[in-house]
Design a protein around this motif. Sequence first.
Motif, PDB file in Angstrom:
ATOM      1  N   ALA A  22       0.801  -0.998  -0.005  1.00 33.78           N
ATOM      2  CA  ALA A  22      -0.012  -0.111   0.028  1.00 33.78           C
ATOM      3  C   ALA A  22       0.825   1.409   0.021  1.00 33.78           C
ATOM      4  CB  ALA A  22      -0.876   0.017   1.215  1.00 33.78           C
ATOM      5  N   TRP A  23       1.951   1.314   0.702  1.00 35.32           N
ATOM      6  CA  TRP A  23       2.742   2.237   0.874  1.00 35.32           C
ATOM      7  C   TRP A  23       3.548   2.498  -0.513  1.00 35.32           C
ATOM      8  CZ3 TRP A  23       8.109   2.807  -0.196  1.00 35.32           C
ATOM      9  CH2 TRP A  23       8.518   4.252   0.064  1.00 35.32           C
ATOM     10  N   GLU A  24       3.777   1.459  -1.108  1.00 29.20           N
ATOM     11  CA  GLU A  24       4.476   1.536  -2.601  1.00 29.20           C
ATOM     12  C   GLU A  24       3.687   2.287  -3.561  1.00 29.20           C
ATOM     13  OE1 GLU A  24       7.605  -1.957  -3.329  1.00 29.20           O
ATOM     14  OE2 GLU A  24       5.566  -2.520  -3.428  1.00 29.20           O
ATOM     15  N   VAL A  25       2.245   1.778  -3.476  1.00 30.98           N
ATOM     16  CA  VAL A  25       1.435   2.601  -4.368  1.00 30.98           C
ATOM     17  C   VAL A  25       1.381   3.926  -4.202  1.00 30.98           C
ATOM     18  CG1 VAL A  25      -1.144   2.623  -5.003  1.00 30.98           C
ATOM     19  CG2 VAL A  25       0.210   0.347  -4.750  1.00 30.98           C
ATOM     20  N   GLU A  26       1.183   4.325  -2.857  1.00 30.07           N
ATOM     21  CA  GLU A  26       1.177   5.837  -2.472  1.00 30.07           C
ATOM     22  C   GLU A  26       2.378   6.560  -2.881  1.00 30.07           C
ATOM     23  OE1 GLU A  26      -1.783   7.288  -1.520  1.00 30.07           O
ATOM     24  OE2 GLU A  26      -2.916   5.150  -1.607  1.00 30.07           O
ATOM     25  N   ALA A  27       3.537   5.650  -2.669  1.00 27.98           N
ATOM     26  CA  ALA A  27       4.774   6.482  -3.004  1.00 27.98           C
ATOM     27  C   ALA A  27       4.706   6.799  -4.611  1.00 27.98           C
ATOM     28  CB  ALA A  27       5.928   5.767  -2.703  1.00 27.98           C
ATOM     29  N   VAL A  28       4.341   5.885  -5.572  1.00 29.41           N
ATOM     30  CA  VAL A  28       4.259   5.775  -6.840  1.00 29.41           C
ATOM     31  C   VAL A  28       3.384   7.289  -7.231  1.00 29.41           C
ATOM     32  CG1 VAL A  28       3.864   4.810  -9.079  1.00 29.41           C
ATOM     33  CG2 VAL A  28       4.931   3.577  -7.338  1.00 29.41           C
ATOM     34  N   LEU A  29       2.220   7.292  -6.783  1.00 25.22           N
ATOM     35  CA  LEU A  29       1.122   8.054  -6.920  1.00 25.22           C
ATOM     36  C   LEU A  29       1.955   9.687  -6.506  1.00 25.22           C
ATOM     37  CD1 LEU A  29      -2.133   6.450  -6.225  1.00 25.22           C
ATOM     38  CD2 LEU A  29      -1.286   7.254  -8.329  1.00 25.22           C
ATOM     39  N   ALA A  30       2.171   9.552  -5.366  1.00 22.98           N
ATOM     40  CA  ALA A  30       2.755  10.860  -4.953  1.00 22.98           C
ATOM     41  C   ALA A  30       4.111  11.477  -5.771  1.00 22.98           C
ATOM     42  CB  ALA A  30       3.427  10.694  -3.611  1.00 22.98           C
ATOM     43  N   TRP A  31       4.732  10.376  -6.360  1.00 25.08           N
ATOM     44  CA  TRP A  31       5.975  10.782  -7.071  1.00 25.08           C
ATOM     45  C   TRP A  31       5.502  11.626  -8.664  1.00 25.08           C
ATOM     46  CZ3 TRP A  31      10.998  11.298  -7.010  1.00 25.08           C
ATOM     47  CH2 TRP A  31      11.744  11.343  -8.176  1.00 25.08           C
ATOM     48  N   HIS A  32       4.210  11.142  -8.880  1.00 24.04           N
ATOM     49  CA  HIS A  32       3.665  11.615  -9.964  1.00 24.04           C
ATOM     50  C   HIS A  32       2.272  12.488  -9.730  1.00 24.04           C
ATOM     51  CE1 HIS A  32       5.742   9.028 -12.892  1.00 24.04           C
ATOM     52  NE2 HIS A  32       5.579   8.148 -11.959  1.00 24.04           N
ATOM     53  N   ASP A  33       2.451  13.280  -8.579  1.00 20.95           N
ATOM     54  CA  ASP A  33       1.549  14.229  -7.952  1.00 20.95           C
ATOM     55  C   ASP A  33      -0.167  13.632  -8.390  1.00 20.95           C
ATOM     56  OD1 ASP A  33       3.422  16.160  -7.402  1.00 20.95           O
ATOM     57  OD2 ASP A  33       3.500  16.744  -9.542  1.00 20.95           O
ATOM     58  N   ASP A  34      -0.124  12.506  -7.702  1.00 16.27           N
ATOM     59  CA  ASP A  34      -1.508  11.799  -7.854  1.00 16.27           C
ATOM     60  C   ASP A  34      -2.039  11.715  -9.198  1.00 16.27           C
ATOM     61  OD1 ASP A  34      -1.660  11.103  -5.090  1.00 16.27           O
ATOM     62  OD2 ASP A  34      -2.432  13.256  -4.571  1.00 16.27           O
ATOM     63  N   ASN A  35      -1.233  11.579 -10.188  1.00 13.04           N
ATOM     64  CA  ASN A  35      -1.777  11.610 -11.463  1.00 13.04           C
ATOM     65  C   ASN A  35      -1.766  10.015 -11.791  1.00 13.04           C
ATOM     66  OD1 ASN A  35      -2.359  11.169 -14.465  1.00 13.04           O
ATOM     67  ND2 ASN A  35      -1.331  13.155 -14.832  1.00 13.04           N
ATOM     68  N   ALA A  36      -2.763   9.181 -11.733  1.00 17.02           N
ATOM     69  CA  ALA A  36      -2.627   8.007 -12.026  1.00 17.02           C
ATOM     70  C   ALA A  36      -2.268   7.356 -13.337  1.00 17.02           C
ATOM     71  CB  ALA A  36      -4.164   7.140 -11.826  1.00 17.02           C
ATOM     72  N   LYS A  37      -2.714   8.383 -14.559  1.00 20.21           N
ATOM     73  CA  LYS A  37      -2.240   7.896 -15.923  1.00 20.21           C
ATOM     74  C   LYS A  37      -0.819   7.973 -15.855  1.00 20.21           C
ATOM     75  CE  LYS A  37      -6.627   8.495 -18.455  1.00 20.21           C
ATOM     76  NZ  LYS A  37      -7.266   9.179 -18.998  1.00 20.21           N
ATOM     77  N   ALA A  38      -0.204   9.050 -15.403  1.00 19.52           N
ATOM     78  CA  ALA A  38       1.318   9.371 -15.325  1.00 19.52           C
ATOM     79  C   ALA A  38       1.802   8.429 -14.785  1.00 19.52           C
ATOM     80  CB  ALA A  38       1.567  10.862 -14.750  1.00 19.52           C
ATOM     81  N   ALA A  39       1.413   7.764 -13.497  1.00 17.86           N
ATOM     82  CA  ALA A  39       2.130   6.749 -12.829  1.00 17.86           C
ATOM     83  C   ALA A  39       2.380   5.411 -13.710  1.00 17.86           C
ATOM     84  CB  ALA A  39       1.528   6.522 -11.503  1.00 17.86           C
ATOM     85  N   ILE A  40       0.954   5.272 -14.288  1.00 15.40           N
ATOM     86  CA  ILE A  40       0.872   3.624 -15.073  1.00 15.40           C
ATOM     87  C   ILE A  40       1.932   3.953 -16.325  1.00 15.40           C
ATOM     88  CG2 ILE A  40      -0.861   2.568 -16.702  1.00 15.40           C
ATOM     89  CD1 ILE A  40      -2.854   3.087 -14.590  1.00 15.40           C
ATOM     90  N   ARG A  41       1.900   5.245 -17.015  1.00 14.46           N
ATOM     91  CA  ARG A  41       2.953   5.459 -18.122  1.00 14.46           C
ATOM     92  C   ARG A  41       4.192   5.040 -17.512  1.00 14.46           C
ATOM     93  NH1 ARG A  41       1.896  10.239 -18.955  1.00 14.46           N
ATOM     94  NH2 ARG A  41      -0.297   9.975 -19.965  1.00 14.46           N
ATOM     95  N   SER A  42       4.594   5.605 -16.610  1.00 15.50           N
ATOM     96  CA  SER A  42       5.958   5.454 -16.036  1.00 15.50           C
ATOM     97  C   SER A  42       6.390   4.035 -15.788  1.00 15.50           C
ATOM     98  CB  SER A  42       6.029   6.380 -14.739  1.00 15.50           C
ATOM     99  OG  SER A  42       7.500   6.185 -14.362  1.00 15.50           O
ATOM    100  N   LEU A  43       5.343   3.257 -14.946  1.00 14.22           N
ATOM    101  CA  LEU A  43       5.857   1.877 -14.816  1.00 14.22           C
ATOM    102  C   LEU A  43       5.805   1.043 -16.075  1.00 14.22           C
ATOM    103  CD1 LEU A  43       3.527   1.562 -11.718  1.00 14.22           C
ATOM    104  CD2 LEU A  43       5.976   1.864 -11.713  1.00 14.22           C
ATOM    105  N   LEU A  44       4.704   1.471 -16.886  1.00 12.18           N
ATOM    106  CA  LEU A  44       5.040   0.607 -18.247  1.00 12.18           C
ATOM    107  C   LEU A  44       6.276   1.141 -18.857  1.00 12.18           C
ATOM    108  CD1 LEU A  44       1.177   0.915 -19.545  1.00 12.18           C
ATOM    109  CD2 LEU A  44       2.360  -1.133 -18.929  1.00 12.18           C
ATOM    110  N   ASP A  45       6.855   2.111 -19.018  1.00 16.32           N
ATOM    111  CA  ASP A  45       8.067   2.392 -19.534  1.00 16.32           C
ATOM    112  C   ASP A  45       8.997   1.759 -18.827  1.00 16.32           C
ATOM    113  OD1 ASP A  45       6.919   4.256 -21.304  1.00 16.32           O
ATOM    114  OD2 ASP A  45       7.273   5.964 -20.239  1.00 16.32           O
TER     115      ASP A  45
END
Length: 78
Positions: A22-45
Amino acid sequence: MQPAKIQEPDPVWPDPAWPDRAWEVEAVLAWHDDNAKAAIRSLLDDCKHLRQQLALAERAMSRGMTRGWTPRYERDIL
């Protein structure tokens, strides 16, 4: 030969080497300013980059070095 099983942390005895998911998910979203699409795009990259690195390593390694092991590009379904 059975496929390798992915080790999951024991919920009774949490391993400090396994971070809280749960912390990992929150950290990824925080890194991308709570933009889920940007987080998904980054993880896919990241996934694409790691697959390319794995393919490069596979071509560079000899069969003798890995004793016949070959990488798998897809995860095992549990």
